[in-house]
Design a protein around this motif. Structure first.
Motif, PDB file in Angstrom:
ATOM      1  N   PRO A  19       0.814  -1.220   0.000  1.00 48.00           N
ATOM      2  CA  PRO A  19       0.000   0.000   0.000  1.00 48.00           C
ATOM      3  C   PRO A  19       0.851   1.276   0.000  1.00 48.00           C
ATOM      4  O   PRO A  19       0.480   2.280  -0.605  1.00 48.00           O
ATOM      5  CB  PRO A  19      -0.826  -0.098   1.292  1.00 48.00           C
ATOM      6  CG  PRO A  19      -0.827  -1.541   1.635  1.00 48.00           C
ATOM      7  CD  PRO A  19       0.489  -2.078   1.141  1.00 48.00           C
ATOM      8  N   ARG A  20       2.002   1.226   0.666  1.00 43.84           N
ATOM      9  CA  ARG A  20       2.862   2.418   0.675  1.00 43.84           C
ATOM     10  C   ARG A  20       3.333   2.748  -0.737  1.00 43.84           C
ATOM     11  O   ARG A  20       3.421   3.922  -1.097  1.00 43.84           O
ATOM     12  CB  ARG A  20       4.055   2.218   1.609  1.00 43.84           C
ATOM     13  CG  ARG A  20       4.944   3.449   1.619  1.00 43.84           C
ATOM     14  CD  ARG A  20       6.011   3.390   2.647  1.00 43.84           C
ATOM     15  NE  ARG A  20       7.005   4.427   2.401  1.00 43.84           N
ATOM     16  CZ  ARG A  20       8.012   4.677   3.189  1.00 43.84           C
ATOM     17  NH1 ARG A  20       8.166   3.976   4.304  1.00 43.84           N
ATOM     18  NH2 ARG A  20       8.881   5.615   2.892  1.00 43.84           N
ATOM     19  N   ALA A  21       3.618   1.738  -1.532  1.00 49.85           N
ATOM     20  CA  ALA A  21       4.015   1.993  -2.918  1.00 49.85           C
ATOM     21  C   ALA A  21       2.897   2.707  -3.673  1.00 49.85           C
ATOM     22  O   ALA A  21       3.156   3.624  -4.460  1.00 49.85           O
ATOM     23  CB  ALA A  21       4.387   0.690  -3.611  1.00 49.85           C
ATOM     24  N   LEU A  22       1.651   2.306  -3.428  1.00 50.80           N
ATOM     25  CA  LEU A  22       0.521   3.001  -4.049  1.00 50.80           C
ATOM     26  C   LEU A  22       0.444   4.443  -3.560  1.00 50.80           C
ATOM     27  O   LEU A  22       0.228   5.371  -4.351  1.00 50.80           O
ATOM     28  CB  LEU A  22      -0.783   2.265  -3.739  1.00 50.80           C
ATOM     29  CG  LEU A  22      -0.917   0.861  -4.327  1.00 50.80           C
ATOM     30  CD1 LEU A  22      -2.160   0.171  -3.776  1.00 50.80           C
ATOM     31  CD2 LEU A  22      -0.939   0.923  -5.845  1.00 50.80           C
ATOM     32  N   SER A 110      -5.532   8.980  -0.841  1.00 52.27           N
ATOM     33  CA  SER A 110      -5.098   7.859  -0.006  1.00 52.27           C
ATOM     34  C   SER A 110      -6.303   7.095   0.533  1.00 52.27           C
ATOM     35  O   SER A 110      -6.300   5.852   0.567  1.00 52.27           O
ATOM     36  CB  SER A 110      -4.241   8.380   1.147  1.00 52.27           C
ATOM     37  OG  SER A 110      -3.921   7.346   2.036  1.00 52.27           O
ATOM     38  N   ALA A 111      -7.337   7.816   0.938  1.00 48.54           N
ATOM     39  CA  ALA A 111      -8.550   7.171   1.445  1.00 48.54           C
ATOM     40  C   ALA A 111      -9.221   6.330   0.364  1.00 48.54           C
ATOM     41  O   ALA A 111      -9.766   5.256   0.652  1.00 48.54           O
ATOM     42  CB  ALA A 111      -9.516   8.222   1.993  1.00 48.54           C
ATOM     43  N   GLU A 112      -9.168   6.784  -0.882  1.00 51.58           N
ATOM     44  CA  GLU A 112      -9.728   6.005  -1.984  1.00 51.58           C
ATOM     45  C   GLU A 112      -8.971   4.690  -2.161  1.00 51.58           C
ATOM     46  O   GLU A 112      -9.587   3.641  -2.393  1.00 51.58           O
ATOM     47  CB  GLU A 112      -9.687   6.816  -3.283  1.00 51.58           C
ATOM     48  CG  GLU A 112     -10.637   7.996  -3.305  1.00 51.58           C
ATOM     49  CD  GLU A 112     -10.412   8.909  -4.509  1.00 51.58           C
ATOM     50  OE1 GLU A 112      -9.597   8.568  -5.400  1.00 51.58           O
ATOM     51  OE2 GLU A 112     -11.055   9.975  -4.550  1.00 51.58           O
ATOM     52  N   ILE A 113      -7.659   4.757  -2.051  1.00 47.40           N
ATOM     53  CA  ILE A 113      -6.848   3.546  -2.154  1.00 47.40           C
ATOM     54  C   ILE A 113      -7.200   2.592  -1.021  1.00 47.40           C
ATOM     55  O   ILE A 113      -7.422   1.401  -1.233  1.00 47.40           O
ATOM     56  CB  ILE A 113      -5.344   3.887  -2.133  1.00 47.40           C
ATOM     57  CG1 ILE A 113      -4.940   4.614  -3.418  1.00 47.40           C
ATOM     58  CG2 ILE A 113      -4.503   2.620  -1.932  1.00 47.40           C
ATOM     59  CD1 ILE A 113      -3.552   5.221  -3.376  1.00 47.40           C
ATOM     60  N   ALA A 114      -7.256   3.121   0.197  1.00 42.31           N
ATOM     61  CA  ALA A 114      -7.572   2.283   1.355  1.00 42.31           C
ATOM     62  C   ALA A 114      -8.946   1.637   1.201  1.00 42.31           C
ATOM     63  O   ALA A 114      -9.115   0.446   1.505  1.00 42.31           O
ATOM     64  CB  ALA A 114      -7.503   3.103   2.638  1.00 42.31           C
ATOM     65  N   ALA A 115      -9.914   2.388   0.711  1.00 44.39           N
ATOM     66  CA  ALA A 115     -11.260   1.835   0.531  1.00 44.39           C
ATOM     67  C   ALA A 115     -11.232   0.649  -0.436  1.00 44.39           C
ATOM     68  O   ALA A 115     -11.893  -0.367  -0.193  1.00 44.39           O
ATOM     69  CB  ALA A 115     -12.212   2.922   0.034  1.00 44.39           C
ATOM     70  N   ARG A 116     -10.459   0.781  -1.506  1.00 39.78           N
ATOM     71  CA  ARG A 116     -10.361  -0.337  -2.454  1.00 39.78           C
ATOM     72  C   ARG A 116      -9.672  -1.536  -1.818  1.00 39.78           C
ATOM     73  O   ARG A 116     -10.091  -2.682  -2.004  1.00 39.78           O
ATOM     74  CB  ARG A 116      -9.600   0.095  -3.709  1.00 39.78           C
ATOM     75  CG  ARG A 116     -10.357   1.056  -4.600  1.00 39.78           C
ATOM     76  CD  ARG A 116      -9.697   1.223  -5.963  1.00 39.78           C
ATOM     77  NE  ARG A 116      -8.302   1.579  -5.931  1.00 39.78           N
ATOM     78  CZ  ARG A 116      -7.824   2.827  -5.892  1.00 39.78           C
ATOM     79  NH1 ARG A 116      -8.668   3.848  -5.864  1.00 39.78           N
ATOM     80  NH2 ARG A 116      -6.522   3.055  -5.905  1.00 39.78           N
ATOM     81  N   LEU A 117      -8.594  -1.291  -1.084  1.00 44.23           N
ATOM     82  CA  LEU A 117      -7.824  -2.388  -0.501  1.00 44.23           C
ATOM     83  C   LEU A 117      -8.588  -3.116   0.605  1.00 44.23           C
ATOM     84  O   LEU A 117      -8.453  -4.333   0.765  1.00 44.23           O
ATOM     85  CB  LEU A 117      -6.485  -1.877   0.031  1.00 44.23           C
ATOM     86  CG  LEU A 117      -5.533  -1.281  -1.006  1.00 44.23           C
ATOM     87  CD1 LEU A 117      -4.261  -0.792  -0.334  1.00 44.23           C
ATOM     88  CD2 LEU A 117      -5.223  -2.278  -2.106  1.00 44.23           C
ATOM     89  N   TYR A 118      -9.371  -2.384   1.390  1.00 39.47           N
ATOM     90  CA  TYR A 118     -10.090  -2.984   2.509  1.00 39.47           C
ATOM     91  C   TYR A 118     -11.490  -3.467   2.134  1.00 39.47           C
ATOM     92  O   TYR A 118     -12.168  -4.099   2.955  1.00 39.47           O
ATOM     93  CB  TYR A 118     -10.209  -2.001   3.668  1.00 39.47           C
ATOM     94  CG  TYR A 118      -8.880  -1.544   4.249  1.00 39.47           C
ATOM     95  CD1 TYR A 118      -7.756  -2.366   4.243  1.00 39.47           C
ATOM     96  CD2 TYR A 118      -8.745  -0.288   4.813  1.00 39.47           C
ATOM     97  CE1 TYR A 118      -6.552  -1.954   4.776  1.00 39.47           C
ATOM     98  CE2 TYR A 118      -7.524   0.134   5.356  1.00 39.47           C
ATOM     99  CZ  TYR A 118      -6.441  -0.700   5.331  1.00 39.47           C
ATOM    100  OH  TYR A 118      -5.246  -0.301   5.857  1.00 39.47           O
TER     101      TYR A 118
END
Length: 147
Positions: A19-22, A110-118
């Motif tokens: 996730p940090r890379a994203l 970042s929140a959009e990325i987290a939403a997709r990952l979780y």
């Protein structure tokens, strides 16, 4: 279907770095580094202004890095006019309007990325993972602060 591995240092590291890379891709598009992003967040959390030394302590603690790295990030953000000394007390720093805008934009992305990952992970699993990772973090912090 494969069996998930037990949590260990490698699993935690992989879960951190992917996730940090994203996130770093998002930050790079905005022209800032991960360390600068952590510093902006610490300034936001501090409120209207924060003492320079307090900000250094917060960033150093969050990143588990040398004081020079935190001071460098602060200087870079100040040079970029994303942080500035407060007029009444130059030993305190505050976000500029562009700094706040940048923080809000990168946080939203970042929140959009987290939403997709979780997405699709049961709340109970997320709560369990949160408890385990918090315990590991607390134990590591305790060891870091032992003489």
């Amino acid at each position: 279907m494969t069996t998930a591995p037990a949590v260990d240092a490698r699993v935690i590291a992989l879960a951190h770095h992917a996730p940090r890379a994203l996130l770093e891709g998002v930050l790079a598009r905005h022209g800032i580094t991960f360390h600068q992003s952590v510093t902006l967040r610490a300034a936001v959390v501090a409120g209207d202004s924060v003492g320079r030394d307090d900000l250094v302590d917060e960033v150093t603690g969050a990143l588990k890095t040398d004081e020079s790295v935190a001071r460098g990030a602060i200087e870079e953000l100040t040079a970029a006019r994303l942080l500035e000394p407060t007029p009444a007390d130059p030993s305190r720093l505050r976000l500029t309007d562009p700094g706040r805008d940048l923080y809000e934009r990168t946080s939203a992305q970042s929140a959009e990325i987290a939403a997709r990952l979780y997405a699709g992970i049961p709340e109970q699993d997320l709560a369990t993972a949160g408890r385990v990772l918090t315990l590991i973090t607390d134990r590591a912090n305790t060891e870091l602060h032992q003489p």
